[in-house]
Design a protein around this motif. Sequence first.
Motif, PDB file in Angstrom:
ATOM      1  N   TYR A 197       7.774  42.037  53.451  1.00  0.00           N
ATOM      2  CA  TYR A 197       7.063  43.166  52.859  1.00  0.00           C
ATOM      3  C   TYR A 197       6.408  42.795  51.530  1.00  0.00           C
ATOM      4  O   TYR A 197       5.289  43.231  51.235  1.00  0.00           O
ATOM      5  CB  TYR A 197       8.006  44.353  52.672  1.00  0.00           C
ATOM      6  CG  TYR A 197       8.222  45.129  53.944  1.00  0.00           C
ATOM      7  CD1 TYR A 197       7.172  45.807  54.562  1.00  0.00           C
ATOM      8  CD2 TYR A 197       9.477  45.179  54.553  1.00  0.00           C
ATOM      9  CE1 TYR A 197       7.358  46.502  55.734  1.00  0.00           C
ATOM     10  CE2 TYR A 197       9.667  45.885  55.730  1.00  0.00           C
ATOM     11  CZ  TYR A 197       8.609  46.541  56.309  1.00  0.00           C
ATOM     12  OH  TYR A 197       8.787  47.233  57.480  1.00  0.00           O
ATOM     13  N   TYR A 248       1.810  42.611  50.519  1.00  0.00           N
ATOM     14  CA  TYR A 248       1.082  43.413  49.537  1.00  0.00           C
ATOM     15  C   TYR A 248      -0.317  42.894  49.203  1.00  0.00           C
ATOM     16  O   TYR A 248      -1.269  43.695  49.168  1.00  0.00           O
ATOM     17  CB  TYR A 248       1.893  43.561  48.257  1.00  0.00           C
ATOM     18  CG  TYR A 248       1.204  44.415  47.217  1.00  0.00           C
ATOM     19  CD1 TYR A 248       1.120  45.792  47.361  1.00  0.00           C
ATOM     20  CD2 TYR A 248       0.605  43.831  46.098  1.00  0.00           C
ATOM     21  CE1 TYR A 248       0.470  46.579  46.425  1.00  0.00           C
ATOM     22  CE2 TYR A 248      -0.046  44.607  45.154  1.00  0.00           C
ATOM     23  CZ  TYR A 248      -0.110  45.976  45.319  1.00  0.00           C
ATOM     24  OH  TYR A 248      -0.764  46.753  44.399  1.00  0.00           O
ATOM     25  N   GLU A 298       8.020  50.823  51.325  1.00  0.00           N
ATOM     26  CA  GLU A 298       8.144  50.029  52.537  1.00  0.00           C
ATOM     27  C   GLU A 298       9.538  49.445  52.741  1.00  0.00           C
ATOM     28  O   GLU A 298       9.986  49.292  53.873  1.00  0.00           O
ATOM     29  CB  GLU A 298       7.120  48.877  52.513  1.00  0.00           C
ATOM     30  CG  GLU A 298       5.671  49.322  52.564  1.00  0.00           C
ATOM     31  CD  GLU A 298       5.294  49.909  53.916  1.00  0.00           C
ATOM     32  OE1 GLU A 298       6.031  49.685  54.893  1.00  0.00           O
ATOM     33  OE2 GLU A 298       4.259  50.597  53.996  1.00  0.00           O
ATOM     34  N   LEU A 299      10.211  49.108  51.659  1.00  0.00           N
ATOM     35  CA  LEU A 299      11.509  48.434  51.779  1.00  0.00           C
ATOM     36  C   LEU A 299      12.682  49.327  51.375  1.00  0.00           C
ATOM     37  O   LEU A 299      13.606  49.551  52.158  1.00  0.00           O
ATOM     38  CB  LEU A 299      11.518  47.162  50.935  1.00  0.00           C
ATOM     39  CG  LEU A 299      12.828  46.363  50.897  1.00  0.00           C
ATOM     40  CD1 LEU A 299      13.180  45.854  52.294  1.00  0.00           C
ATOM     41  CD2 LEU A 299      12.718  45.202  49.911  1.00  0.00           C
TER      42      LEU A 299
END
Length: 265
Positions: A34, A38, A74-75
């Motif tokens: 992830y 970016y 996202e994480l």
Amino acid sequence: MEGTSIRIAYETIKKNLKTTFVISLIFMGMAAMYASFYPSFKGNLEELMKDFPQMGFIRGFESFASYPGFLNAELYQIFWILILAIIFGYVAASLISEEIEGKTMDMLLSNPIPRYRIVLEKFLGLVPFVLVVNFATMASVYGITMAINEELSFANLLTTHTLSIPYFLAIISLGVLVSTIIDKKMKASMVVMALVIGSYIFESVSLLAPDYEKLGLISLTHYYNPAETLIEGNIDITGTITLVIVTIGLLLAAMMYFEKRDIEI
């Protein structure tokens, strides 16, 4: 007596070494994936936010276009506080129940230590599991961040992972309590997984529906918000203290219940 007690914790650590290694690798890889995504997406994230305006259940989504905000959404807001919590809860729920189901509890009870020490040492045996996965993932995030030359406060990252420890320990203490009540390993694990998912849903509903805002107060997820620390550098002292109190309360309940319950051996 002390040697026996320490041995129970040691055996718990040793038994979960493979799981610790595998889960650490999975989350390190996920974090690296992830974080490395970016640079490819950052030019389009503002537009992407316009396409998903109703993402209020993801705390910190308003900062999605920034690197810390991207990592948070996202994480941390799903895989960290939900998926990893489910894994920890699943493992914790088997600590006592698998001994009873497998008819090996009589070996532990034959040792000259009180029952509550068995529960306590089993709990302590999972602490290294939490710490290794936690800080291995943090190292992966920071390593990729430096590699792609993005800005992320190390202090905020460290604090985010440090504050996750009380949250995960609360999940584990919940798993331990259920494990002392339900004798079947899989049933106990499923119950804890359902409770963790329910906790996450309660918090999400409280964020989406103002009329149900207080519903989040009964959710463990409510008291740990990575977005506040990772993005803004804030520390929720009240939430952290609440999680510590919950952990101690659940663990004490597990020890007291296990002391008094009847066990067929």
